[in-house]
Design an enzyme around this catalytic site. Structure first.
Site, PDB file in Angstrom:
ATOM      1  N   ASP A 190       0.848  -1.194   0.000  1.00 47.35           N
ATOM      2  CA  ASP A 190       0.000   0.000   0.000  1.00 47.35           C
ATOM      3  C   ASP A 190       0.892   1.255   0.000  1.00 47.35           C
ATOM      4  O   ASP A 190       1.816   1.369  -0.788  1.00 47.35           O
ATOM      5  CB  ASP A 190      -0.942  -0.076   1.213  1.00 47.35           C
ATOM      6  CG  ASP A 190      -1.976   1.021   1.285  1.00 47.35           C
ATOM      7  OD1 ASP A 190      -2.966   0.943   0.546  1.00 47.35           O
ATOM      8  OD2 ASP A 190      -1.793   1.955   2.086  1.00 47.35           O
ATOM      9  N   ASP A 317      -9.025  -6.891  -5.164  1.00 49.81           N
ATOM     10  CA  ASP A 317      -8.752  -5.757  -4.284  1.00 49.81           C
ATOM     11  C   ASP A 317      -9.803  -4.666  -4.482  1.00 49.81           C
ATOM     12  O   ASP A 317      -9.978  -4.159  -5.589  1.00 49.81           O
ATOM     13  CB  ASP A 317      -7.352  -5.222  -4.618  1.00 49.81           C
ATOM     14  CG  ASP A 317      -6.802  -4.274  -3.579  1.00 49.81           C
ATOM     15  OD1 ASP A 317      -7.599  -3.548  -2.964  1.00 49.81           O
ATOM     16  OD2 ASP A 317      -5.568  -4.250  -3.405  1.00 49.81           O
ATOM     17  N   HIS A 345      -7.055  -6.711  -0.706  1.00 51.18           N
ATOM     18  CA  HIS A 345      -5.974  -5.732  -0.559  1.00 51.18           C
ATOM     19  C   HIS A 345      -4.915  -6.186   0.443  1.00 51.18           C
ATOM     20  O   HIS A 345      -3.826  -5.618   0.488  1.00 51.18           O
ATOM     21  CB  HIS A 345      -6.562  -4.385  -0.120  1.00 51.18           C
ATOM     22  CG  HIS A 345      -5.575  -3.255  -0.153  1.00 51.18           C
ATOM     23  ND1 HIS A 345      -4.917  -2.875  -1.305  1.00 51.18           N
ATOM     24  CD2 HIS A 345      -5.111  -2.434   0.840  1.00 51.18           C
ATOM     25  CE1 HIS A 345      -4.106  -1.868  -1.036  1.00 51.18           C
ATOM     26  NE2 HIS A 345      -4.192  -1.580   0.246  1.00 51.18           N
TER      27      HIS A 345
END
Length: 365
Positions: A190, A317, A345
Site C-alpha cells: 500500500d 482488491d 488488498h
C-alpha cells in the site's frame, strides 16, 4: 366455634409466613441474579483487557528488530531449519507448501540475502505481517517487520507527522544500522511502497530487491497521492465513501490525517480475509499521516534506479483495483509482475501461502 376460629387464625399465620418466605426467597434470587450478572460483566471486562494486552504483546513481538541475522545465516547453511508445528487449517485455494519445497535447500546460501524487511501500508502496523513472518522463518529466512512513525505501537500522533522522511524514519534507522555489506529485501504494501521508494534512494547499497505488494510505486517528482488520486477522487468508489479526514491545522489547510469508516473497512481492505484477521485489524488500524502522502519524491537512476523492483498484484482488491494496479505498473514498469489470485488488498491475511511463494521466488531470482 372457638377451635374453628383458632384454626383459621393459625392458617392465616402460616400463610403470612409463607408469603414472607416467598418474598424473602424472591429477594435473595434477585440479589443472586444481580450478583451473577455483575460477576459475568467483570469476567467479560477482564477477558477484553486480557485480549488487549495479548494484542499489545503480539504487536511488540512483530515490531522487534531481528538482531541475530548472522547466526540465522549460519544456521541456514547448516540446514538446521525448524519445521512448522502449526495446526491452523489451510485453504484449498491457498494450499500449504510441501515441506521439502523451501526447507533445507542448499541453494539458500547462494542467494544474495535471506533477510526480508516488511513495511506495512497506511493505517496498518507491523502486526499485519505475522503470517508472513512465520512462513518466512519456517522456510529458513529472516524476517523483520517495521512500525513506521505513528503506526502500530509507535506512539507519535499521526497529525504531527509532517514529512515522508519523518514517517519512514524507523525504516531508515534500521537500514542505516545494518553492517557494511549486508543487504535486505524490502517488501512494501500500500502506501508503504512510497517508503520503500524513499529508502531505495537513500540506501541503495543496503537493498538487494524491492517488492511492491498492491503498493504505490511512484516515479521521480510524483506523490503517493498522485498514484491513488483516481481511486481517491472517484465519487462512486468505496475508498472515497469511507474516507474520514482530520484537519488539525484548520479546514483551510490540507488534512493532517486520514482514517476510514470502520463499517466499510472489511469490504474495502479485507473482503477475502478470515474473520479473525478482520477482528485484529479492526482494533489495530490507526489514522494515516497525510502530509507524507502529499510529498513529491526525488528518485534518481543512479540510486533508486539501481535496485531491482518487483510488483505483486491483488486481483480481488477493493481498495486498489486491478485497473489502478495495471496503471501503476505501466507508469513505472518493474522487472517482473506476480499475481496472487483471489487476494483482497491484504494478501498477507487472505492468501499468505501464495504471497509467500511469490516472495521466495523473488528472493531466488
Amino acid at each position: 366455634m372457638g377451635n374453628q376460629l383458632t384454626c383459621m387464625a393459625n392458617n392465616k399465620s402460616v400463610t403470612d409466613s409463607q408469603i414472607k418466605s416467598t418474598r424473602s426467597s424472591s429477594s435473595k434470587k434477585a440479589k443472586s441474579r444481580a450478583r451473577l450478572e455483575e460477576e459475568l460483566l467483570q469476567q467479560q471486562q477482564a477477558l477484553a483487557l486480557a485480549l488487549f494486552h495479548q494484542q499489545q504483546k503480539v504487536g511488540r513481538a512483530m515490531s522487534q528488530r531481528y538482531n541475530d541475522t548472522a547466526a540465522a545465516a549460519a544456521l541456514h547453511r547448516k540446514g538446521g531449519f525448524a519445521r512448522s508445528s502449526s495446526a491452523r487449517p489451510r485453504s484449498l485455494a491457498d494450499p500449504e507448501l510441501p515441506p521439502h519445497q523451501f526447507l533445507e535447500r542448499p541453494d539458500l546460501v547462494s542467494i544474495e540475502t535471506t533477510h526480508f524487511v516488511l513495511v506495512h501500508g497506511g493505517g496498518y502496523g507491523a502486526w499485519c505481517w505475522y503470517k508472513s513472518i512465520a512462513l518466512l522463518e519456517e522456510a529458513g529466512f529472516a524476517a523483520t517487520a517495521i512500525d513506521l512513525t505513528a503506526s502500530g505501537i509507535e506512539s507519535t500522533d499521526p497529525n504531527c507527522v509532517t514529512s515522508l522522511s519523518q514517517y519512514a524514519k524507523p525504516l531508515s534507522d534500521f537500514l542505516g544500522s545494518l553492517p557494511q555489506g549486508e543487504k535486505v529485501i524490502l517488501v512494501g504494501h500500500d502506501f508503504g511502497g512510497a517508503c520503500v521508494s524513499h529508502a531505495m534512494e537513500w540506501y541503495p547499497s543496503k537493498i538487494s530487491k524491492a517488492i511492491f505488494v498492491a503498493a504505490a510505486m511512484p516515479t521521480n517528482s510524483q506523490r503517493a497521492f498522485d498514484v491513488f488520486a483516481v481511486e481517491l477522487m472517484s465519487p462512486a468508489d468505496l475508498l472515497l465513501q469511507a474516507q474520514i479526514f482530520t484537519y488539525a491545522n484548520g479546514e483551510s489547510n490540507a488534512p493532517t490525517a486520514l482514517a476510514f469508516d470502520r463499517s466499510a473497512v472489511k469490504e474495502l481492505f479485507f473482503n477475502r480475509s478470515p474473520a479473525k484477521d478482520v477482528a485484529l485489524a479492526s482494533v489495530s488500524l490507526r489514522p494515516i499521516p497525510f502530509a507524507p502522502v502529499l510529498e513529491r519524491l526525488v528518485l534518481t537512476q543512479d540510486k533508486y534506479g539501481t535496485v531491482r523492483r518487483f510488483f505483486v498484484e491483488t486481483p480481488d482488491d477493493n481498495a486498489l483495483t486491478s485497473e489502478l494496479q495495471h496503471r501503476i505498473v505501466a507508469g513505472n514498469p518493474p522487472e517482473r509482475v506476480f499475481k496472487v489470485k483471489g487476494s483482497d488488498h491484504s494478501p498477507f491475511f487472505s492468501k499468505p501461502q501464495s504471497l509467500h511463494r511469490a516472495l521466495v521466488e523473488i528472493a531466488h531470482s
